[in-house]
Design a protein around this motif. Sequence first.
Motif, mmCIF file in Angstrom:
data_model
loop_
_atom_site.group_PDB
_atom_site.id
_atom_site.type_symbol
_atom_site.label_atom_id
_atom_site.label_comp_id
_atom_site.label_asym_id
_atom_site.label_seq_id
_atom_site.Cartn_x
_atom_site.Cartn_y
_atom_site.Cartn_z
ATOM 1 N N ARG A 187 3.101 125.985 31.576
ATOM 2 C CA ARG A 187 3.976 125.113 32.338
ATOM 3 C C ARG A 187 3.614 125.210 33.807
ATOM 4 O O ARG A 187 3.288 126.294 34.306
ATOM 5 C CB ARG A 187 5.447 125.523 32.153
ATOM 6 C CG ARG A 187 6.026 125.219 30.808
ATOM 7 C CD ARG A 187 7.505 125.599 30.754
ATOM 8 N NE ARG A 187 7.707 127.034 30.572
ATOM 9 C CZ ARG A 187 8.233 127.834 31.481
ATOM 10 N NH1 ARG A 187 8.588 127.367 32.668
ATOM 11 N NH2 ARG A 187 8.405 129.107 31.214
ATOM 12 N N HIS A 238 4.380 128.211 36.242
ATOM 13 C CA HIS A 238 4.675 129.421 35.484
ATOM 14 C C HIS A 238 3.456 130.343 35.503
ATOM 15 O O HIS A 238 2.391 129.996 36.034
ATOM 16 C CB HIS A 238 5.064 129.055 34.043
ATOM 17 C CG HIS A 238 5.711 130.166 33.289
ATOM 18 N ND1 HIS A 238 5.457 130.410 31.955
ATOM 19 C CD2 HIS A 238 6.599 131.111 33.672
ATOM 20 C CE1 HIS A 238 6.163 131.439 31.552
ATOM 21 N NE2 HIS A 238 6.874 131.883 32.581
ATOM 22 N N ASP A 241 4.538 128.511 26.111
ATOM 23 C CA ASP A 241 4.796 127.508 27.150
ATOM 24 C C ASP A 241 4.687 126.077 26.648
ATOM 25 O O ASP A 241 5.464 125.209 27.052
ATOM 26 C CB ASP A 241 3.809 127.690 28.310
ATOM 27 C CG ASP A 241 4.293 128.711 29.324
ATOM 28 O OD1 ASP A 241 5.155 129.531 28.965
ATOM 29 O OD2 ASP A 241 3.814 128.675 30.479
ATOM 30 N N SER A 266 4.767 131.985 38.529
ATOM 31 C CA SER A 266 6.092 132.586 38.654
ATOM 32 C C SER A 266 6.791 132.807 37.315
ATOM 33 O O SER A 266 6.908 131.874 36.518
ATOM 34 C CB SER A 266 6.982 131.702 39.517
ATOM 35 O OG SER A 266 6.432 131.557 40.812
ATOM 36 N N ASP A 312 10.182 133.372 34.899
ATOM 37 C CA ASP A 312 11.454 132.650 34.859
ATOM 38 C C ASP A 312 12.617 133.520 35.324
ATOM 39 O O ASP A 312 13.765 133.237 35.000
ATOM 40 C CB ASP A 312 11.716 132.131 33.439
ATOM 41 C CG ASP A 312 10.768 131.001 33.061
ATOM 42 O OD1 ASP A 312 10.295 130.300 33.969
ATOM 43 O OD2 ASP A 312 10.505 130.841 31.854
ATOM 44 N N THR A 367 13.935 135.429 39.039
ATOM 45 C CA THR A 367 13.664 135.454 40.473
ATOM 46 C C THR A 367 12.915 136.720 40.868
ATOM 47 O O THR A 367 13.309 137.834 40.505
ATOM 48 C CB THR A 367 14.980 135.363 41.260
ATOM 49 O OG1 THR A 367 15.645 134.154 40.910
ATOM 50 C CG2 THR A 367 14.714 135.371 42.751
ATOM 51 N N SER A 411 20.499 132.109 41.517
ATOM 52 C CA SER A 411 19.466 132.086 40.487
ATOM 53 C C SER A 411 19.928 131.316 39.267
ATOM 54 O O SER A 411 19.157 130.586 38.651
ATOM 55 C CB SER A 411 19.101 133.527 40.093
ATOM 56 O OG SER A 411 18.145 133.540 39.075
ATOM 57 N N HIS A 448 17.967 128.165 37.517
ATOM 58 C CA HIS A 448 17.475 128.063 36.143
ATOM 59 C C HIS A 448 17.966 126.794 35.452
ATOM 60 O O HIS A 448 17.314 126.290 34.558
ATOM 61 C CB HIS A 448 17.892 129.289 35.336
ATOM 62 C CG HIS A 448 17.118 130.512 35.672
ATOM 63 N ND1 HIS A 448 15.740 130.529 35.689
ATOM 64 C CD2 HIS A 448 17.503 131.761 36.038
ATOM 65 C CE1 HIS A 448 15.316 131.739 36.023
ATOM 66 N NE2 HIS A 448 16.363 132.495 36.246
ATOM 67 N N PRO A 498 12.238 125.260 38.027
ATOM 68 C CA PRO A 498 11.629 126.497 38.497
ATOM 69 C C PRO A 498 11.433 126.567 39.992
ATOM 70 O O PRO A 498 11.243 127.644 40.524
ATOM 71 C CB PRO A 498 10.277 126.529 37.777
ATOM 72 C CG PRO A 498 9.980 125.091 37.483
ATOM 73 C CD PRO A 498 11.308 124.457 37.232
ATOM 74 N N ARG A 525 14.295 127.950 43.324
ATOM 75 C CA ARG A 525 14.518 129.286 43.849
ATOM 76 C C ARG A 525 14.461 129.276 45.376
ATOM 77 O O ARG A 525 15.003 130.153 46.035
ATOM 78 C CB ARG A 525 13.481 130.273 43.317
ATOM 79 C CG ARG A 525 12.090 130.099 43.908
ATOM 80 C CD ARG A 525 11.130 131.105 43.339
ATOM 81 N NE ARG A 525 11.023 130.929 41.918
ATOM 82 C CZ ARG A 525 10.650 131.898 41.102
ATOM 83 N NH1 ARG A 525 10.385 133.088 41.552
ATOM 84 N NH2 ARG A 525 10.556 131.673 39.806
ATOM 85 N N ARG A 576 4.516 138.050 32.731
ATOM 86 C CA ARG A 576 5.188 137.470 31.570
ATOM 87 C C ARG A 576 6.084 138.500 30.876
ATOM 88 O O ARG A 576 7.168 138.162 30.385
ATOM 89 C CB ARG A 576 4.157 136.905 30.579
ATOM 90 C CG ARG A 576 3.588 135.565 31.036
ATOM 91 C CD ARG A 576 2.588 135.005 30.037
ATOM 92 N NE ARG A 576 2.158 133.666 30.441
ATOM 93 C CZ ARG A 576 2.664 132.532 29.990
ATOM 94 N NH1 ARG A 576 3.630 132.562 29.080
ATOM 95 N NH2 ARG A 576 2.231 131.368 30.417
ATOM 96 N N GLU A 625 9.698 138.772 32.538
ATOM 97 C CA GLU A 625 10.727 137.767 32.265
ATOM 98 C C GLU A 625 11.330 137.899 30.872
ATOM 99 O O GLU A 625 12.361 137.287 30.585
ATOM 100 C CB GLU A 625 10.151 136.359 32.442
ATOM 101 C CG GLU A 625 9.142 135.956 31.380
ATOM 102 C CD GLU A 625 8.526 134.595 31.639
ATOM 103 O OE1 GLU A 625 8.752 134.027 32.723
ATOM 104 O OE2 GLU A 625 7.806 134.097 30.743
#
Length: 449
Positions: A153, A156, A168, A288, A290, A292, A323, A327, A331, A334, A400, A403
Amino acid sequence: MNSEKSPSQSALITATDEGIALAAKMLTDGKLVAFPTETVYGLGANALNNKAVLDIFTAKGRPQTDPLIVHVEDIHQAETLIHVTEDVLRIFRLLGSAFWPGPLTIIVRAKDVIPEAVTASTGLVGIRCPRHPLAQSLLRACSFPIAAPSANRFGHVSPTRAQHVLDDLGDKGVAVLDGESAAGITDTCEHGIESTVLKIDSERRLLVVLRMGSVTVEMLERLLLHRSHEDEDEEWGVEVVQRSVHLTAPVSVQEAADPSALQVSKTGSNQVAGDGQEAPGQSVTHYSPDVTCFMVSSLSVEERGASEGQSESSLLGETRDSSETRHSSGPHDRHEIEIGARRDGRSGSLYLSRDDMNSTVVIDFNKTLTSLSSDCLAYRDLSPSGSVEEAARGVFEVLRWSEKQKGATCVLIAKIPVSIRGDLAAGVSDRLFRAASGVMLNICFYKEY
């Protein structure tokens, strides 16, 4: 992929000769196929098929201002796609012969055969010849170049495993050529971060590095030095430029960033959203999780008695509320978190109680944040020994992992110390910096006794 499944369904394709042939047919038919490289998994489409290319943007949720890298079988195929002067062609061939196949993307003027969607309407195209055996086999099985950004994504964390792609894009009809299933192949995503991206600037006789990777400035300078000894009339240099595209970032977040941590030799002017970018991976929020994330500028741990607790809610508590809003809406929201909110008047400080730490994940480097390891929700060190190479190989997998920790509301990320020089250190720093949306904070943990 089982024969009874429709090629439009997301599924793993086993890395056999039959699987490669199936993946090539799907690409020929205008489908999307993710495939492994020596850097990360790419989301591939026929680079000359405009509709297929546009499907990449749709599947990823990627803005069309962000260009795609075109993967080629060899330098001869690459030359059929570019429109350059003899001067640029000599440098292009020099770079290709030295670093291809490998993790180097070269940006030059594109021929009209390349769709505008690939170039973000800039007229420039980034071209790379990957080294991974499956990527090479797939390119040989196709009669066309393959456009492929990272298979995740947009914004991400980049994927270094086939399962990451399915996590994803599994609902987007994307097939995945499974690099982990290939017999005898152990170098899938061995570099861990994306390719070095450079632009050939013939007017200034510079190789302009726009994204750090495993092909370093030192390697480029050494190549040019050797060339200058052979041709003293054509001296070229190397320049490193750091650019950021701020999507919705307010001033308070921009001020919290510390671009000097990226160790770049020159800083270019920021681009604005809506302009076509020359290189991918320029958004200030990128790679990033998912959850913060914040980079830790400094850390202090203070012990106090339970009776000394503060009556106010912690800053992390305030950030959690923002946050949750982020969500629900996307994304990049933030940036709406008010980093400037604080009690002591010092910008960029975050106070954490023991309760806060129960929902905080820590990503460390070289044991910098090890004092938090016994109090946080989960802890991983990218390299306890301080090896940048080890950190690069594992950075996306660890992001990954962070999260997926149940109950996590915040991730604290250690900086790569500026004392560690080199392009790879700068490349890892860049990924961590963007994973945290450029937000760096002073962390104070109140540890009750």
